[in-house]
Enzyme design. Sequence first.
Site, short mmCIF file in Angstrom:
data_model
loop_
_atom_site.label_atom_id
_atom_site.label_comp_id
_atom_site.label_asym_id
_atom_site.label_seq_id
_atom_site.Cartn_x
_atom_site.Cartn_y
_atom_site.Cartn_z
N ASN A 107 35.59 30.45 -11.86
CA ASN A 107 36.87 30.60 -11.97
C ASN A 107 37.77 30.09 -10.91
O ASN A 107 38.90 29.79 -10.84
CB ASN A 107 36.93 32.41 -11.87
N ASP A 205 29.89 34.34 -12.78
CA ASP A 205 31.01 35.19 -12.35
C ASP A 205 32.35 35.14 -12.81
O ASP A 205 32.92 34.38 -13.32
CB ASP A 205 31.07 34.61 -10.55
N GLU A 253 29.35 38.24 -16.03
CA GLU A 253 30.03 39.50 -15.44
C GLU A 253 31.46 39.46 -16.53
O GLU A 253 32.22 38.76 -16.29
CB GLU A 253 30.45 39.14 -14.27
#
Length: 563
Positions: A107, A205, A253
């Site tokens: 990200n 993540d 996640e």
Amino acid sequence: MRIADTADLWYKNAVVYCLDVETFLDADGDGVGDFAGLTQRVDYLAELGVTCLWLMPFYPSPRRDDGYDVQDMYGVDPRYGDHGDVVEFIRVTHDRGIRVIIDLVINHTSDRHPWFRRARSSKDSPYRDFYVWRADTPPDTSDQTMFPDVEDGIWTRDEKTGEHYLHHFFRHQPDLNTANPQVREAIERTMGFWLQMGVDGFRVDAVPFALNENTIDLQQHHAFDEPHDYLRALRGFLQRRSSGNGAGIMLGEVNLPHEEQVEFFGGDGGDQLTMQFDFLTNQKVFLAMARQDARPIAEALRSRPTGLPETCQYATFLRNHDELTLDLLDTDEREEIFAAFGPAEEMQLFGRGLRRRLPPMVDGDPRRLKMAYSLLFALPGTPVLFYGEEIGMGEELSLEGRAAVRTPMQWSAEKNGGFSAARPSRLPRPVVEGPYGPEHVNAADARRDAGSLLQHITRLCQRYRESPELGWGTMEIIEQPHQQVLAHRMVWRGSSMVLLHNLSPEPVVVGFELEDLSEGTELVDLLQPGACRLDAGRRSEIDLEGYGHRWLRVRRQEDPRLV
């Protein structure tokens, strides 16, 4: 039932253990954990029963967010060692039957990453489009930031070019433009590099933020048909490149309700994330423990989507490296958990979670701790442990934010808890002090104590690995009269187990019926000596002590497993 079948999708009954190289063991005495130290402790992890290690970021980083502010996705922080040390570590873990997955941050990067340095140098930079910019003044976005006590929004003005860049996390972590094919290709190359180094997959993540449609809407000049195509592309690349007969995984996640997680698995196709953390069940477990009422857990388990492909799996956990987030609960439910497990303001974080480890939350009650970890391993899915959980480590609330639960591993009662021979001032964080300090809580003492939490969790790891029903089976809630008891059954290919957990300190007698079985069927306890049989009504009764727990395997003559 064929045990051999469970090796094809190894992650479905793995025992995952998360650690940070920086805080695990310092081998060279400089005060910082390293790969050489971690390699020395692989046998400890194998003895515990770990079958998959998840390494938090070990890449070069300013470490302003514990390494999640990555500066070089291909590198190794020199304080931890070099690529040769990583290869040796992976070789040893594989020799001990342990797989390795590493954090993949898709990200954002650090603002010190070469991509961002070049991107902010000029609007004409070829790296400008690696990030998300806007020339107009952004609206109020204070309700969208992940860290409301630190950031006042998700856009920050860059003085040199006068434009704002996007960051859903800290301002020193600019969001990548995942709509840009060059960014996606760069992430794939990163995956390919570490797969070639021998890793077995990735913990991905902050997945929803990387697929944020608001971000993508700003980048219409890219050909980006559908955000989830990105995950499909990553999964396809992983399957092409991973070693071990295509056994690489992506553990995502995704902190969303169950119905929204379906899309991140890839729906009926199952072609996106291999696994996802079950945040909803985690939060409902703590609500149930606060109320001493098992019904919230049963509600969460029933809400899991059905009909997912066999390749998909949920990962269950009690605590992790972040705060215990409670953002999927309503305000009153959060307040109940705060009152029970973290009433002081310093124990809370972001207004939505607790920055505590489990033992202090339950006042160190060994009965309650052992019940909680029995429940973790008994829930349908793959259990994930955070380093130090197995010995009952506590938090250090004098540290800021999430650092409270990221203190050095406590190996012994010696200086610095046996983590490092360096001066305490050179450690990345201080060792926990007080009743949960290493003089009271450490691995060396726990290994020699037959009644320790470490021995209990070791036994749970063994029994879980011998019970594919838990990772592969279908779940049904067993009706019984006690709201403080969770009774559920796991069934897989004709084999089944009955799992009982008492969330209250009061003993109870649990009666239950298994109507599809015959009179006289024997249920053998896997955690302690004993067994019971179904009567003519196909019923049985089990005594449960306060915070008691039982794992009962339905015994079948054709089942070759030892009981």
